[in-house]
Design a protein around this motif. Sequence first.
Motif, PDB file in Angstrom:
ATOM      1  N   ASN A  34       0.842  -1.207   0.000  1.00  0.00           N
ATOM      2  CA  ASN A  34       0.000   0.000   0.000  1.00  0.00           C
ATOM      3  C   ASN A  34       0.875   1.253   0.000  1.00  0.00           C
ATOM      4  OD1 ASN A  34      -2.446  -1.223  -0.149  1.00  0.00           O
ATOM      5  ND2 ASN A  34      -2.896  -1.125   2.060  1.00  0.00           N
TER       6      ASN A  34
ATOM      7  N   LYS B 100       2.300   1.799  -3.220  1.00  0.00           N
ATOM      8  CA  LYS B 100       1.242   2.065  -4.190  1.00  0.00           C
ATOM      9  C   LYS B 100       0.744   3.517  -4.086  1.00  0.00           C
ATOM     10  CE  LYS B 100      -2.500  -0.423  -3.727  1.00  0.00           C
ATOM     11  NZ  LYS B 100      -3.332  -1.629  -3.658  1.00  0.00           N
TER      12      LYS B 100
ATOM     13  N   ASP C 127       4.875   6.185   5.148  1.00  0.00           N
ATOM     14  CA  ASP C 127       5.149   6.743   3.820  1.00  0.00           C
ATOM     15  C   ASP C 127       4.830   8.230   3.822  1.00  0.00           C
ATOM     16  OD1 ASP C 127       2.350   7.318   2.765  1.00  0.00           O
ATOM     17  OD2 ASP C 127       2.148   5.169   3.264  1.00  0.00           O
TER      18      ASP C 127
ATOM     19  N   ALA D 118     -13.053  -1.880   1.316  1.00  0.00           N
ATOM     20  CA  ALA D 118     -13.056  -0.434   1.509  1.00  0.00           C
ATOM     21  C   ALA D 118     -11.903   0.186   0.721  1.00  0.00           C
ATOM     22  CB  ALA D 118     -12.926  -0.116   2.989  1.00  0.00           C
ATOM     23  N   GLN D 119     -12.251   1.165  -0.067  1.00  0.00           N
ATOM     24  CA  GLN D 119     -11.217   1.896  -0.806  1.00  0.00           C
ATOM     25  C   GLN D 119     -11.579   3.371  -0.767  1.00  0.00           C
ATOM     26  OE1 GLN D 119     -11.352  -0.304  -4.581  1.00  0.00           O
ATOM     27  NE2 GLN D 119      -9.242  -0.948  -4.195  1.00  0.00           N
TER      28      GLN D 119
ATOM     29  N   THR E   5      -7.767  -4.626  -4.290  1.00  0.00           N
ATOM     30  CA  THR E   5      -9.048  -5.328  -4.068  1.00  0.00           C
ATOM     31  C   THR E   5      -9.867  -4.702  -2.945  1.00  0.00           C
ATOM     32  OG1 THR E   5      -7.975  -6.801  -2.503  1.00  0.00           O
ATOM     33  CG2 THR E   5      -8.073  -7.537  -4.789  1.00  0.00           C
ATOM     34  N   GLY E   6      -9.229  -3.907  -2.122  1.00  0.00           N
ATOM     35  CA  GLY E   6      -9.933  -3.336  -0.956  1.00  0.00           C
ATOM     36  C   GLY E   6     -10.039  -4.343   0.170  1.00  0.00           C
TER      37      GLY E   6
ATOM     38  N   LEU F 167      -6.219  -4.360   3.853  1.00  0.00           N
ATOM     39  CA  LEU F 167      -6.202  -3.895   5.254  1.00  0.00           C
ATOM     40  C   LEU F 167      -7.147  -4.702   6.145  1.00  0.00           C
ATOM     41  CD1 LEU F 167      -5.843  -0.001   5.005  1.00  0.00           C
ATOM     42  CD2 LEU F 167      -4.116  -1.689   5.641  1.00  0.00           C
TER      43      LEU F 167
HETATM   44  P1  ADP Z   1      -6.459  -1.908  -1.616  1.00  0.00           P
HETATM   45  O1  ADP Z   1      -6.359  -3.256  -2.251  1.00  0.00           O
HETATM   46  O2  ADP Z   1      -7.422  -1.023  -2.257  1.00  0.00           O
HETATM   47  O3  ADP Z   1      -5.156  -1.338  -1.330  1.00  0.00           O
HETATM   48  P2  ADP Z   1      -6.537  -2.035   1.212  1.00  0.00           P
HETATM   49  O4  ADP Z   1      -7.527  -2.712   2.130  1.00  0.00           O
HETATM   50  O5  ADP Z   1      -5.172  -2.504   1.331  1.00  0.00           O
HETATM   51  O6  ADP Z   1      -7.127  -2.250  -0.199  1.00  0.00           O
HETATM   52  O7  ADP Z   1      -6.655  -0.509   1.427  1.00  0.00           O
HETATM   53  C1  ADP Z   1      -7.879   0.104   1.493  1.00  0.00           C
HETATM   54  C2  ADP Z   1      -7.751   1.547   1.101  1.00  0.00           C
HETATM   55  O8  ADP Z   1      -7.069   2.284   2.088  1.00  0.00           O
HETATM   56  C3  ADP Z   1      -6.980   1.760  -0.152  1.00  0.00           C
HETATM   57  O9  ADP Z   1      -7.775   1.599  -1.274  1.00  0.00           O
HETATM   58  C4  ADP Z   1      -6.548   3.203   0.010  1.00  0.00           C
HETATM   59  O10 ADP Z   1      -7.551   4.088  -0.375  1.00  0.00           O
HETATM   60  C5  ADP Z   1      -6.336   3.349   1.501  1.00  0.00           C
HETATM   61  N1  ADP Z   1      -4.889   3.178   1.853  1.00  0.00           N
HETATM   62  C6  ADP Z   1      -4.306   2.053   2.360  1.00  0.00           C
HETATM   63  N2  ADP Z   1      -3.003   2.264   2.635  1.00  0.00           N
HETATM   64  C7  ADP Z   1      -2.758   3.543   2.267  1.00  0.00           C
HETATM   65  C8  ADP Z   1      -1.566   4.353   2.305  1.00  0.00           C
HETATM   66  N3  ADP Z   1      -0.390   3.903   2.722  1.00  0.00           N
HETATM   67  N4  ADP Z   1      -1.676   5.640   1.842  1.00  0.00           N
HETATM   68  C9  ADP Z   1      -2.848   6.100   1.390  1.00  0.00           C
HETATM   69  N5  ADP Z   1      -4.005   5.385   1.360  1.00  0.00           N
HETATM   70  C10 ADP Z   1      -3.958   4.118   1.785  1.00  0.00           C
END
Ligand code: ADP
Length: 744
Positions: free
Chosen positions: A501, A504, A533, A551-552, A563-564, A567
């Motif tokens: 993440n 990304k 980060d 959740a995204q 995939t959301g 986390l």
């Molecule tokens: P995804 O597969 O979309 O990354 P996650 O469950 O890992 O799904 O994350 C959910 C959402 O949380 C992400 O879509 C993003 O919007 C937000 N997110 C997660 N980690 C970060 C991060 N390090 N910086 C910014 N946004 C984040």
Amino acid sequence: MKIGIRHITLLFLIGFTSLVQSQTSIVSDSIQSYIEKAEKLQEEYKYEKSLEIAKAALQTALYNNDDKSLGHIYNIIAKNYEINEDFIKARGNYRKALVYAKSSKSRVLETDLYNSMARVFTKYNLTRAKGVTYYKKSYEYAITLKDTARMLRPLLNLGEYYIVRSDFDSAFEYLEPAQELIQSNSSNLVKTKLTGLLGKYFLNTRKYEEAEDYIDQAISYAKGETKNKDNNDQLVSTYYEELASAYQTKSELYKKQDDYQRAYTYQKKHFQNILLSKDKKKLQELRKAITEYEVDLLEKRAKKAESEKKESESEVLKWRISIILGIILILISLAFLISSYKNNIQKKRLNSDLIEKNKELISAKETAEQVSTLKSQFISTVSHELRTPLYGVIGLTSLLMENPEEKKKNEYLESLKFSGDYLLALINDVLQLSKIETNEVKLEKVSFDIRSLIEGIVNSLHTKQKSNNNTVHIDIDKEINTTLLGDSVRLSQILINLIGNALKFTKDGNIWINVKCLEQKNDSYHLRFLVKDDGIGIPKSKQKSIFDNFAQVKNENQEYEGTGLGLAIVKKLIHLHNSEIKIKSQEGKGSEFYFDLSYEKAVKQRETALQSGENLSIGTTNFYVLIVDDNKINQIVTQNILKKKGYTCNIASNGMDAIKMLKEEQFDLVLMDINMPEMNGLEATKVVRTFNPSIPIIALTAVEEGEIRKQALSVGMNDVIVKPYDTQQFFQTIMRNISKVKMA
Ligand code: ADP
């Protein structure tokens, strides 16, 4: 007439006067002695005293249900009515007395009562005949009692009854036996009465001499008694009456003999004695008035006593009924109270049970609803997520089949790879999540080196995210100088998601990965993992929800692959370790995820260097590898990947072939599929180990690593690679295992 009544009234007293002794005080306590005294006093015309005693006796007798005494007492009362010329009341009381006399089998009293009742009955024409039979009954009873005095009373009364009615023969029927019964000790009143009646009888039967003889006898008895000081006024008055009656008979006798001079003289004497009797009566009349009052009073009291008795009986009955009813009421109330108390307790228990059950049901319902909405949400999301890349895969494949120009071909292939990678990540995440949610994930304990684990992850991810141009900073606390014992696979999953993440969502920025030892014990470390980060950051409002499934955070400027689920998996895996993930983030500035985990110390410090295989240089990658897999496509993919890196390969399609080939040729490593027909990878390994204990055998499987690792290691395999694999990790594992053998 009045004089006649007086005579009759007095007759029942005949025979008793001589026995009477004046008594003014009650000395005996028994009812019987009271009655006797009352009777005696009555015979002495001492009515007040007699009634006083009768009163006391009546109340006691009524309370004691003493029938015999009641007979006597009512007799006394009746006599008093009779004396007072209230014959109706007298008759009623005599009847009452007779009932009690009969019930108590008191023959003497019955005898007296028949005589008394006869006196009252013979006063009226209608009851006269009955009166006569009563006299006769009294006489018969007296005979059976052999009581001369009681025999004389009805005889004299009957004699007088018939003489008054001029039935002289009938009169003599009774006077004659009376004459025979009379004794010297008979009372003077009886003697006076009998001689007087005989005088009358002989006068009317014209036997004048005998008549005069009896009359003179009567005068003689009576005269003597009028002067007797022992006699009271009443008795004296009676004797005067008897004397007057005798003088009248004598006057009539002389009249019948035409001696008018003498007849006049005796007629005068007759009146004189009537006057004398009246004089004595005056006092008696006075006393009678008092007596009358007393009798009324007595009657009232008797009635009152009776009604009181009945009342008290009914009171007692009422009281008893009240008590019984009260007890019943109390018992019913008690039973009611107990049952309502029990009911209450039961109700309360049931209520609390119901409340509890309701709560459970509500929460179960909520969970079911949640699960159901989650499931439908999950299915629709997953279907959508699956459909999109699959559409890409199919479309791109068709485009490739049309033989496009070389440049386009590469472009399509890259997109195809992207779709494939995405599908793989999605399926892996979904499987992982469903396993955690169904409590299928159990934490394993294997030894691992934290540095090589993190570096491996960074290497594999960084190559993917090269386009973002980020710098990764790894800082692992120097205090951690041993390998750790714990679930390295779960830790990898957590870190892959967080680091992935960070890479990304950060462009041209920095990623910091810190592992800090918060506390070190003899046999364990308490570590803080931090992934930071300086990327786009997460708005405050979304910081909680990003841990939910799918959740995204919507970002309008950029499209991020994902995939959301990452986390959500991270949160659950950390939860499995009894810890929590924390987040600090600011939109536009960056994000910081951190969590604390404890790991046991595994091996000593000097051994750690040996563990990290990729740090070892063994000079060459030209090794001979046996690929054991039944799937043709997998055979080609794996062979080509290895060949690209300079490995030489041979292929066996099942366990049997593999054993055969391993016996014939010298290989550096075996990549063994688990699920194969005829003989699976585990069984084949067991056999191989019988003749070759050292060759590295790595399980190559699509089955979840956690499930198979233990089994694989137990049959003698050295490591596990899960298909589809990340090539970098794939080669690291191969190298680590080959170098272990070569370095040994
Ligand atoms: P995804 O597969 O979309 O990354 P996650 O469950 O890992 O799904 O994350 C959910 C959402 O949380 C992400 O879509 C993003 O919007 C937000 N997110 C997660 N980690 C970060 C991060 N390090 N910086 C910014 N946004 C984040």
